[in-house]
Scaffold this motif. Sequence first.
Motif, short mmCIF file in Angstrom:
data_model
loop_
_atom_site.label_atom_id
_atom_site.label_comp_id
_atom_site.label_asym_id
_atom_site.label_seq_id
_atom_site.Cartn_x
_atom_site.Cartn_y
_atom_site.Cartn_z
N ILE A 30 0.84 -1.20 0.00
CA ILE A 30 0.00 0.00 0.00
C ILE A 30 0.88 1.25 0.00
CG2 ILE A 30 -1.66 1.34 1.35
CD1 ILE A 30 -2.83 -1.32 2.33
N ALA A 31 1.93 1.23 0.83
CA ALA A 31 2.82 2.39 0.91
C ALA A 31 3.49 2.67 -0.43
CB ALA A 31 3.88 2.14 1.99
N VAL A 32 3.96 1.62 -1.10
CA VAL A 32 4.61 1.81 -2.41
C VAL A 32 3.63 2.36 -3.43
CG1 VAL A 32 5.70 0.62 -4.34
CG2 VAL A 32 6.39 0.08 -2.01
N TYR A 33 2.41 1.82 -3.45
CA TYR A 33 1.40 2.32 -4.41
C TYR A 33 1.11 3.79 -4.18
CZ TYR A 33 -3.11 3.33 -6.45
OH TYR A 33 -4.14 3.94 -7.15
N LEU A 73 8.18 -5.46 -5.84
CA LEU A 73 7.44 -6.71 -5.72
C LEU A 73 8.35 -7.81 -5.19
CD1 LEU A 73 4.72 -8.09 -6.26
CD2 LEU A 73 5.51 -8.58 -8.58
N PHE A 74 9.55 -7.94 -5.75
CA PHE A 74 10.52 -8.93 -5.26
C PHE A 74 11.00 -8.56 -3.85
CE2 PHE A 74 11.40 -9.86 -9.88
CZ PHE A 74 10.96 -11.17 -9.84
N LEU A 75 11.26 -7.28 -3.63
CA LEU A 75 11.82 -6.84 -2.35
C LEU A 75 10.89 -7.17 -1.19
CD1 LEU A 75 14.04 -5.25 -0.82
CD2 LEU A 75 12.68 -3.19 -1.24
N TYR A 76 9.60 -6.86 -1.32
CA TYR A 76 8.69 -7.08 -0.20
C TYR A 76 8.39 -8.55 0.01
CZ TYR A 76 7.95 -2.17 0.73
OH TYR A 76 8.14 -0.86 1.11
N HIS A 77 8.45 -9.36 -1.06
CA HIS A 77 8.33 -10.81 -0.87
C HIS A 77 9.51 -11.35 -0.07
CE1 HIS A 77 4.82 -11.35 -3.43
NE2 HIS A 77 4.85 -12.63 -3.13
N THR A 182 3.40 2.89 -11.30
CA THR A 182 2.10 2.91 -10.63
C THR A 182 1.23 1.74 -11.06
OG1 THR A 182 2.18 5.33 -10.47
CG2 THR A 182 0.02 4.28 -10.22
N ILE A 183 1.28 1.40 -12.34
CA ILE A 183 0.49 0.26 -12.83
C ILE A 183 0.92 -1.03 -12.14
CG2 ILE A 183 0.03 -1.19 -14.84
CD1 ILE A 183 0.16 1.38 -16.54
N LEU A 187 -1.22 -3.33 -9.19
CA LEU A 187 -1.51 -4.76 -9.33
C LEU A 187 -0.96 -5.54 -8.14
CD1 LEU A 187 -0.73 -5.23 -13.14
CD2 LEU A 187 -2.98 -5.10 -12.06
N ALA A 188 0.26 -5.18 -7.69
CA ALA A 188 0.86 -5.85 -6.54
C ALA A 188 0.03 -5.60 -5.28
CB ALA A 188 2.29 -5.36 -6.34
N MET A 189 -0.44 -4.36 -5.11
CA MET A 189 -1.27 -4.05 -3.95
C MET A 189 -2.55 -4.86 -3.97
SD MET A 189 -2.86 -0.36 -2.72
CE MET A 189 -3.98 -0.27 -4.14
N ALA A 190 -3.20 -4.95 -5.13
CA ALA A 190 -4.45 -5.70 -5.23
C ALA A 190 -4.24 -7.18 -4.91
CB ALA A 190 -5.04 -5.55 -6.63
N ALA A 191 -3.07 -7.71 -5.27
CA ALA A 191 -2.82 -9.15 -5.09
C ALA A 191 -2.30 -9.51 -3.70
CB ALA A 191 -1.82 -9.62 -6.16
N PHE A 192 -1.50 -8.64 -3.10
CA PHE A 192 -0.76 -9.05 -1.90
C PHE A 192 -0.99 -8.18 -0.66
CE2 PHE A 192 1.97 -10.19 -5.59
CZ PHE A 192 1.87 -11.58 -5.48
N ALA A 193 -1.61 -7.02 -0.78
CA ALA A 193 -1.66 -6.09 0.35
C ALA A 193 -2.61 -6.56 1.45
CB ALA A 193 -2.07 -4.70 -0.13
N ASN A 194 -2.27 -6.19 2.67
CA ASN A 194 -3.15 -6.36 3.82
C ASN A 194 -3.84 -5.02 4.07
OD1 ASN A 194 -4.43 -6.76 6.26
ND2 ASN A 194 -2.57 -7.21 7.41
#
Length: 281
Positions: A30-33, A73-77, A182-183, A187-194
Amino acid sequence: MWILWAVTALWAASFSLIGEFLAGQVDGYIAVYIRMLLALLLFLPLWRPKRLAFAQQWRLAAIGALQIGVMYLFLYHAFLYLTVPEVLLFTIFTPLYVTLIDDVLFERKHLPAQWWLAAALAVVGAAVIRFNTLSDDFVIGFLLIQAANICFATGQVLYKRLELGSERNQVHVFALFFLGATIVSSLAMAAFANFDKWPSTTLQWGILVWLGLGASGLGYLAWNLGAKRVNVAQLATMNNMLIPAGLLINFAFWGQAVDWLRLALGGAILLASVWLASRRR
């Protein structure tokens, strides 16, 4: 080089704010988005599409998507498998990737040995500062961090080599860089965010606004503009200067403990790598 030094100081202070006020409280995706969206909104009023050919515009957007979007995406995983010190340790290989990618992608068969040595010294200096005992299950996290490093390094090299015209022209098209980022981050936020960890306080929102407009918006623009002014070895070595800078900021403002002997030795090696990269051949 002064631009890269200035951005290093800016990012070091920003990482300190993230560690103190956002980490564990606001979801990383969320923060990155939010940061990428704010940076995009900063540059949208300046966007002049006619200043750049259509193909170049999409290349710039793709660079932003890779250098920031996919990298995060890789970093937060990786944080699912690694401790924070391990994440910092495994990012030290970026200078070698910058040098290698420039050589491979642009077929520079005679990249000076001096530049390779400078990149290797940057890795050694950062390792002296950051090396700690590793956890038992670090392999997956290590691979994820290397994927993030490669994305960030590739984005820097591609931007450096992309023909975008004058610096003023780059400012007028830089919105595309954050459009791509941003795109991917959305997508990463929609898939993985809490979404239970959405920013909720005025302080958190204030820091995110600063990170989006300052550290991300102005910071990435300045870094990429600076990348076009220096040689590949200088760009590579400066990637690791964030480590000692971040430690100094954390000590100065938050009183966190510092191993001064390791910091001094590793910092001296890093400075030597920058000096070597800057020497005329």
